[in-house]
Design an enzyme around this catalytic site. Structure first.
Site, PDB file in Angstrom:
ATOM      1  CG  ASN A 163      -4.204  -4.568   3.131  1.00 30.50           C
ATOM      2  OD1 ASN A 163      -3.619  -4.383   2.070  1.00 30.50           O
ATOM      3  ND2 ASN A 163      -3.560  -4.642   4.282  1.00 30.50           N
TER       4      ASN A 163
ATOM      5  NE  ARG B 163      -2.178  -1.354   3.507  1.00 33.28           N
ATOM      6  CZ  ARG B 163      -2.625  -1.254   4.743  1.00 33.28           C
ATOM      7  NH1 ARG B 163      -3.849  -0.819   4.973  1.00 33.28           N
ATOM      8  NH2 ARG B 163      -1.866  -1.593   5.764  1.00 33.28           N
TER       9      ARG B 163
END
Length: 158
Positions: free
Chosen positions: A37, A19
């Protein structure tokens, strides 16, 4: 034309710093949106930008780097940009979930670092062994030269 695209990244994309990587790539290209996520182990990216830039972004985030191994980044949905986003941000889960993710990633990196250090140590050990053998050979050669000089001086003296 500006567009909003929902992307799904699959592979080794959770607990490996993906990320953060996506956020950095988005900011570099001027893409806005979010990354998070998903429960199925994938990562969802909602992004807005010019069509060509989104294409570059999609290619940039399909990587194999360190522990990140993205198998595929697919387009889930494409619509006209709504201008909802000002920045590119990471959508975090609960504090406990995020701490667990970061600790898991930390353990992964520490283990890899340990393996790297062990490998370097082994290489140094071999290097020291070779150096010692080389020094022993030099010692033998110096003794031989010394003996030869000694004999030469003896002959010169006589």
């Amino acid at each position: 034309m500006k567009m909003r695209v929902v992307l799904q990244a699959v592979g080794e994309v959770q607990k490996v710093g993906y990320r953060d990587f996506v956020q950095k790539a988005a900011r570099k290209l001027g893409v806005v949106g979010t990354v998070e996520n998903m429960r199925d182990g994938s990562v969802q990216i909602v992004c807005e930008g010019e069509e060509a830039v989104i294409g570059k972004f999609q290619k940039a985030i399909k990587v194999k780097k360190d522990f990140i191994d993205v198998e595929n980044v697919s387009v889930v949905k494409t619509v006209k940009a709504a201008g909802k986003f000002k920045y590119f941000e990471i959508k975090y889960g609960s504090t406990a979930e995020e701490i667990g993710d970061r600790m898991g990633a930390g353990i992964l990196y520490m283990g890899a670092t340990r393996d790297e250090v062990k490998s370097m140590h082994s290489g140094l050990k071999d290097g020291f062994k070779e150096t010692k053998e080389g020094l022993n050979q030099v010692k033998i050669e110096v003794k031989s030269m010394h003996s030869g000089l000694k004999d030469g001086f003896k002959e010169t003296k006589e």
